[in-house]
Design a protein around this motif. Structure first.
Motif, mmCIF file in Angstrom:
data_model
loop_
_atom_site.group_PDB
_atom_site.id
_atom_site.type_symbol
_atom_site.label_atom_id
_atom_site.label_comp_id
_atom_site.label_asym_id
_atom_site.label_seq_id
_atom_site.Cartn_x
_atom_site.Cartn_y
_atom_site.Cartn_z
ATOM 1 N N ALA A 1 -5.065 -6.233 5.526
ATOM 2 C CA ALA A 1 -4.566 -4.833 4.984
ATOM 3 C C ALA A 1 -3.135 -4.549 5.605
ATOM 4 N N PRO A 2 -3.093 -5.182 6.411
ATOM 5 C CA PRO A 2 -1.989 -5.569 7.222
ATOM 6 C C PRO A 2 -0.598 -5.127 7.152
ATOM 7 N N ILE A 3 -0.893 -6.732 5.804
ATOM 8 C CA ILE A 3 0.091 -7.158 5.571
ATOM 9 C C ILE A 3 0.386 -6.620 4.148
ATOM 10 N N LEU A 4 -0.718 -6.383 3.344
ATOM 11 C CA LEU A 4 -0.875 -5.662 1.650
ATOM 12 C C LEU A 4 0.017 -4.331 1.602
ATOM 13 N N ILE A 5 -1.512 -3.494 2.390
ATOM 14 C CA ILE A 5 -1.341 -2.356 2.597
ATOM 15 C C ILE A 5 -0.396 -1.081 3.168
ATOM 16 N N ALA A 6 -0.353 -1.686 4.735
ATOM 17 C CA ALA A 6 -0.025 -0.691 5.407
ATOM 18 C C ALA A 6 1.666 -0.489 5.496
ATOM 19 N N PRO A 7 2.200 -1.317 4.202
ATOM 20 C CA PRO A 7 3.588 -1.681 4.925
ATOM 21 C C PRO A 7 4.217 -0.691 3.054
ATOM 22 N N LYS A 8 2.593 -0.042 2.517
ATOM 23 C CA LYS A 8 3.437 0.833 1.472
ATOM 24 C C LYS A 8 2.576 1.471 1.678
ATOM 25 N N ILE A 9 1.634 1.744 2.720
ATOM 26 C CA ILE A 9 1.762 3.724 3.037
ATOM 27 C C ILE A 9 2.771 4.444 3.387
ATOM 28 N N ASN A 10 3.437 5.124 3.357
ATOM 29 C CA ASN A 10 4.727 5.907 3.631
ATOM 30 C C ASN A 10 4.182 7.193 4.758
ATOM 31 N N GLN A 11 4.743 6.462 6.018
ATOM 32 C CA GLN A 11 4.015 7.110 7.429
ATOM 33 C C GLN A 11 5.093 8.681 7.976
ATOM 34 N N HIS A 12 2.852 9.168 7.506
ATOM 35 C CA HIS A 12 3.825 11.198 7.599
ATOM 36 C C HIS A 12 1.847 11.455 8.396
ATOM 37 N N SER B 1 -26.293 -13.838 8.413
ATOM 38 C CA SER B 1 -25.730 -12.983 7.434
ATOM 39 C C SER B 1 -24.540 -12.084 8.175
ATOM 40 N N ILE B 2 -24.172 -12.434 9.691
ATOM 41 C CA ILE B 2 -23.335 -11.777 10.441
ATOM 42 C C ILE B 2 -22.366 -12.605 10.330
ATOM 43 N N ILE B 3 -22.333 -13.723 10.300
ATOM 44 C CA ILE B 3 -20.974 -15.036 9.853
ATOM 45 C C ILE B 3 -20.709 -14.685 8.546
ATOM 46 N N PHE B 4 -20.957 -14.450 7.427
ATOM 47 C CA PHE B 4 -20.750 -13.664 6.250
ATOM 48 C C PHE B 4 -20.331 -12.747 6.624
ATOM 49 N N ASN B 5 -20.373 -11.310 6.711
ATOM 50 C CA ASN B 5 -20.051 -10.195 6.755
ATOM 51 C C ASN B 5 -18.599 -10.138 7.934
ATOM 52 N N ASN B 6 -18.765 -10.530 9.092
ATOM 53 C CA ASN B 6 -17.523 -10.830 9.522
ATOM 54 C C ASN B 6 -16.767 -12.005 9.213
ATOM 55 N N LEU B 7 -17.311 -12.609 8.277
ATOM 56 C CA LEU B 7 -15.641 -13.246 7.479
ATOM 57 C C LEU B 7 -15.043 -12.126 6.151
ATOM 58 N N LEU B 8 -16.091 -11.639 5.595
ATOM 59 C CA LEU B 8 -15.853 -10.530 5.440
ATOM 60 C C LEU B 8 -14.076 -9.096 5.583
ATOM 61 N N LEU B 9 -15.423 -8.956 6.930
ATOM 62 C CA LEU B 9 -14.682 -7.705 7.842
ATOM 63 C C LEU B 9 -13.556 -8.700 8.183
ATOM 64 N N THR B 10 -12.821 -9.428 8.691
ATOM 65 C CA THR B 10 -12.359 -10.621 9.007
ATOM 66 C C THR B 10 -10.936 -10.891 7.950
ATOM 67 N N ILE B 11 -11.272 -10.819 6.540
ATOM 68 C CA ILE B 11 -9.941 -10.927 5.817
ATOM 69 C C ILE B 11 -9.583 -9.777 5.918
ATOM 70 N N GLY B 12 -10.645 -9.111 5.253
ATOM 71 C CA GLY B 12 -10.015 -7.081 5.205
ATOM 72 C C GLY B 12 -8.995 -7.050 6.617
ATOM 73 N N SER C 1 -10.630 -3.535 5.772
ATOM 74 C CA SER C 1 -9.052 -3.138 5.701
ATOM 75 C C SER C 1 -8.507 -1.952 6.219
ATOM 76 N N SER C 2 -9.532 -0.540 6.855
ATOM 77 C CA SER C 2 -9.209 -0.077 7.589
ATOM 78 C C SER C 2 -9.253 -0.024 8.985
ATOM 79 N N ILE C 3 -9.860 -0.557 9.153
ATOM 80 C CA ILE C 3 -9.351 -0.919 11.005
ATOM 81 C C ILE C 3 -7.788 -1.654 10.182
ATOM 82 N N GLY C 4 -7.229 -2.364 9.863
ATOM 83 C CA GLY C 4 -5.934 -3.117 10.129
ATOM 84 C C GLY C 4 -5.078 -2.453 9.907
#
Length: 170
Positions: free
Chosen positions: A87-98, A72-83, A134-137
């Motif tokens: 996220a920095p690749i797919l989400i962060a560039p689309k956020i307007n920085q203010h 369960s640690i490995i599985f949840n760590n995998l999901l955490l790592t994927i996020g 994803s939020s951390i990323g």
């Protein structure tokens, strides 16, 4: 060693003129006087403290509170790592920085932690790990970018060093 060799042969010398070296204390004082930067450094410190605290204790939480095992640690760590990775690749560039651009990822980070702490279902906990990652990323990408964007060119190194120092302090 390979990284050192690569840097040695590819990096050019700085085009900036060397200024006289100011004391570390004066450098830190001048950094905290830059408008909005003190708030961003404080936010960065609080976010890094929460993120690093999460990283230190979630395996213990999974095993103790949720009676999870290593899979369960490995599985949840995998999901955490994927996020964290996507996220920095797919989400962060689309956020307007203010200033408000940190509110939604911070809210999602809080919701993710709440979902993990809810104990309700394996699927909710897994989704919460992905949401938290994803939020951390996004936050660990946006905050340094925002700080750098609002820092004078001649203070970039001192400011980024201060952010790292605050993280180490946390």
């Amino acid at each position: 060693f390979l990284g050192l060799l690569f840097a040695f042969f590819t990096l050019k010398s700085s085009p900036f003129k060397k200024e006289k070296k100011e004391s570390t204390l004066n450098s830190l004082k001048s950094i905290w006087k830059i408008p909005h930067l003190a708030n961003m450094l404080a936010l960065s410190f609080i976010m890094r403290l929460s993120i690093d605290g999460f990283f230190e204790f979630y395996p213990a939480f999974l095993t103790a509170a949720l009676e999870g095992n290593s899979s369960s640690i490995i599985f949840n760590n995998l999901l955490l790592t994927i996020g964290i990775t996507l996220a920095p690749i797919l989400i962060a560039p689309k956020i307007n920085q203010h200033h408000l651009s940190f509110f939604i990822p911070s809210l999602f980070f809080t919701l993710g932690l709440s979902g993990i702490a809810s104990y309700s279902s394996v699927y909710l906990i897994g989704f919460s790990f992905f949401l938290t990652g994803s939020s951390i990323g996004v936050l660990t990408t946006l905050i340094p970018a925002f700080v750098s964007k609002h820092t004078p060119q001649n203070k970039q190194g001192a400011v980024m060093g201060s952010m790292d120092s605050l993280r180490s302090l946390g």
